[in-house]
Design an enzyme around this catalytic site. Structure first.
Site, PDB file in Angstrom:
ATOM      1  N   SER A 190       0.829  -1.201   0.000  1.00 57.65           N
ATOM      2  CA  SER A 190       0.000   0.000   0.000  1.00 57.65           C
ATOM      3  C   SER A 190       0.870   1.259   0.000  1.00 57.65           C
ATOM      4  O   SER A 190       1.668   1.457  -0.923  1.00 57.65           O
ATOM      5  CB  SER A 190      -0.963  -0.065   1.183  1.00 57.65           C
ATOM      6  OG  SER A 190      -1.988   0.879   1.069  1.00 57.65           O
ATOM      7  N   ASP A 344     -10.137  -3.364  -5.011  1.00 58.56           N
ATOM      8  CA  ASP A 344      -9.221  -2.405  -4.398  1.00 58.56           C
ATOM      9  C   ASP A 344      -9.187  -1.143  -5.247  1.00 58.56           C
ATOM     10  O   ASP A 344      -8.967  -1.219  -6.458  1.00 58.56           O
ATOM     11  CB  ASP A 344      -7.818  -3.046  -4.329  1.00 58.56           C
ATOM     12  CG  ASP A 344      -6.764  -2.152  -3.680  1.00 58.56           C
ATOM     13  OD1 ASP A 344      -7.113  -1.058  -3.198  1.00 58.56           O
ATOM     14  OD2 ASP A 344      -5.586  -2.565  -3.664  1.00 58.56           O
ATOM     15  N   HIS A 374      -8.107  -4.943  -0.810  1.00 56.57           N
ATOM     16  CA  HIS A 374      -6.957  -4.199  -0.298  1.00 56.57           C
ATOM     17  C   HIS A 374      -6.600  -4.656   1.121  1.00 56.57           C
ATOM     18  O   HIS A 374      -7.470  -4.779   1.974  1.00 56.57           O
ATOM     19  CB  HIS A 374      -7.253  -2.699  -0.286  1.00 56.57           C
ATOM     20  CG  HIS A 374      -6.034  -1.893   0.022  1.00 56.57           C
ATOM     21  ND1 HIS A 374      -5.094  -1.586  -0.948  1.00 56.57           N
ATOM     22  CD2 HIS A 374      -5.547  -1.377   1.181  1.00 56.57           C
ATOM     23  CE1 HIS A 374      -4.109  -0.915  -0.384  1.00 56.57           C
ATOM     24  NE2 HIS A 374      -4.352  -0.775   0.908  1.00 56.57           N
TER      25      HIS A 374
END
Length: 404
Positions: A190, A344, A374
């Site tokens: 991320s 995501d 995610h």
């Protein structure tokens, strides 16, 4: 009276189920767990919103309570010695394999996720991932605790991870930890994937660093700030774990606590006309494969005022948005592993980077998880032990084992 109580009970139940209920795609395993985790995140998000509006606490400080609740002390076990220390004045958690070395070891420098605002190396999920990486690969793992927004804005986060990487790549430090200079990689998920991509790009032009990275790993990375209306942002606007509103908040907070940037990003009108040429690097109509475009139609950018970009130039900086790097800059990058998840908002960032890296001749392994969301890799510990998290973690470790 009984009737009134019953009515209240029914209303309360309806409210709770409405609150907990999130439509979960059919191909996600153990969807009920995902639903509960999503509702927990949503609850904290709503509490953060209220506290922020009442001036009690900054939104991100409330979100950080998740980080605090998840924190574990550095604890060594039979396989790995774990210590908290500092490299180049930046906090790191260090994982050293205990069994006698059969030669020089591999090393992974890891940057955690959390939107540059939350998360830490000592969170249970990151601690487990680093431990697992260290023991499975017999590798030294350096997990970096870079400073966070809102107290620190870009480029502090980038500078912290960059200085740790540069410090570790010195031959004296590598030999101190018995690491093979030809077998070091950086990895992150991320926001950490964003930092990893930026670090690898910057290292290519840093004449002071002689050690070349062997590989780099980007797990559902955030890579661009220009177009926050990609098909993946539209499809997953109210999605699991990371809705669009939260991602926009993370992005804007990375640069400033001034809400005018967040408002402009929400309406996707934050890029000034004079930076219009940068849209070629994030034009999804050219960079996404057909099946990823679904039924979305590309629209030309809506330009905003120059004021925001003058005040907060960070969002147009490749160190914050690695997809903005020129093609020539991508050519020398090491072999790369990119994980993207179908559900995501950041999916298309990763997919577009894969297209650009391949076009630049970089060897890329692209793992697209059609049944994942995610942050899935973090759900490998109890109570939310998800099969998809274990599967993705094992694929990531297997790739490293072959390529590092």
């Amino acid at each position: 009276n009984m009737g009134a109580k019953l009515l209240c009970f029914c209303l309360a139940s309806a409210l709770v189920s409405y609150y907990i209920y999130t439509p979960i795609p059919e191909n996600i395993e153990e969807g009920w767990k995902v639903m509960l985790v999503t509702s927990l995140f949503r609850t904290v998000g709503h509490a953060a919103e209220v506290a922020d509006r009442l001036g009690m606490m900054h939104y991100m400080e409330v979100m950080r309570l998740i980080t605090v609740a998840e924190h574990v002390a550095p604890t060594s076990d039979d396989n790995v010695t774990v210590t908290d220390t500092e490299f180049s004045n930046v906090a790191v958690r260090l994982y050293l394999p205990r069994k006698p070395a059969r030669g020089l070891r591999r090393a992974v420098i890891y940057f955690h996720g959390g939107g540059w605002c939350v998360g830490q190396a000592g969170m249970k999920s990151y601690d487990l991932l680093s431990r697992w990486t260290s023991s499975q690969l017999d590798a030294v793992v350096v997990s970096v605790d870079y400073r966070l927004a809102p107290k620190y804005h870009f480029p502090v986060q980038f500078e912290d991870v960059y200085s740790v990487t540069k410090f570790f790549l010195q031959s004296s430090v590598l030999s101190q930890y018995g690491v093979d200079p030809n077998r070091v990689c950086v990895a992150g998920d991320s926001a950490g994937g964003n930092l990893a991509a930026a670090v690898v790009q910057k290292l290519l032009e840093d004449s002071e660093v002689t050690t070349r990275l062997k590989a780099h790993v980007l797990l559902y990375p955030a890579l661009q700030t220009l177009d926050l209306n990609l098909p993946s942002y539209q499809q997953n606007e109210n999605g699991l774990i990371l809705p669009k509103s939260l991602m926009v908040r993370f992005w804007s907070e990375y640069f400033t606590s001034d809400s005018s940037l967040r408002e402009a990003m929400t309406s996707n009108s934050h890029v000034p006309a004079e930076s219009g040429h940068l849209f070629q690097f994030v034009n999804w109509s050219n960079l996404l494969p057909e099946e990823m475009k679904k039924d979305y139609v590309y629209t030309s950018p809506v330009f905003g005022s120059s004021e925001l970009a003058k005040k907060y130039p960070g969002f147009l900086d490749p160190r914050a948005a690695p997809l903005l790097a020129e093609d020539a800059r991508l050519r020398g990058l090491p072999p790369t592993y990119v994980l993207t998840c179908e559900y995501d908002v950041l999916r298309d960032d990763g997919v577009m980077y894969v297209s650009r890296l391949r076009a630049a001749g970089v060897r890329v392994t692209h793992d697209h998880a059609k049944d994942a969301f995610h942050g899935a890799l973090m759900f490998v510990s109890s109570p939310a032990n998800l099969p998809v998290g274990n599967r993705l973690r094992n694929r990531y470790i297997a790739w490293l084992n072959e390529n590092l």
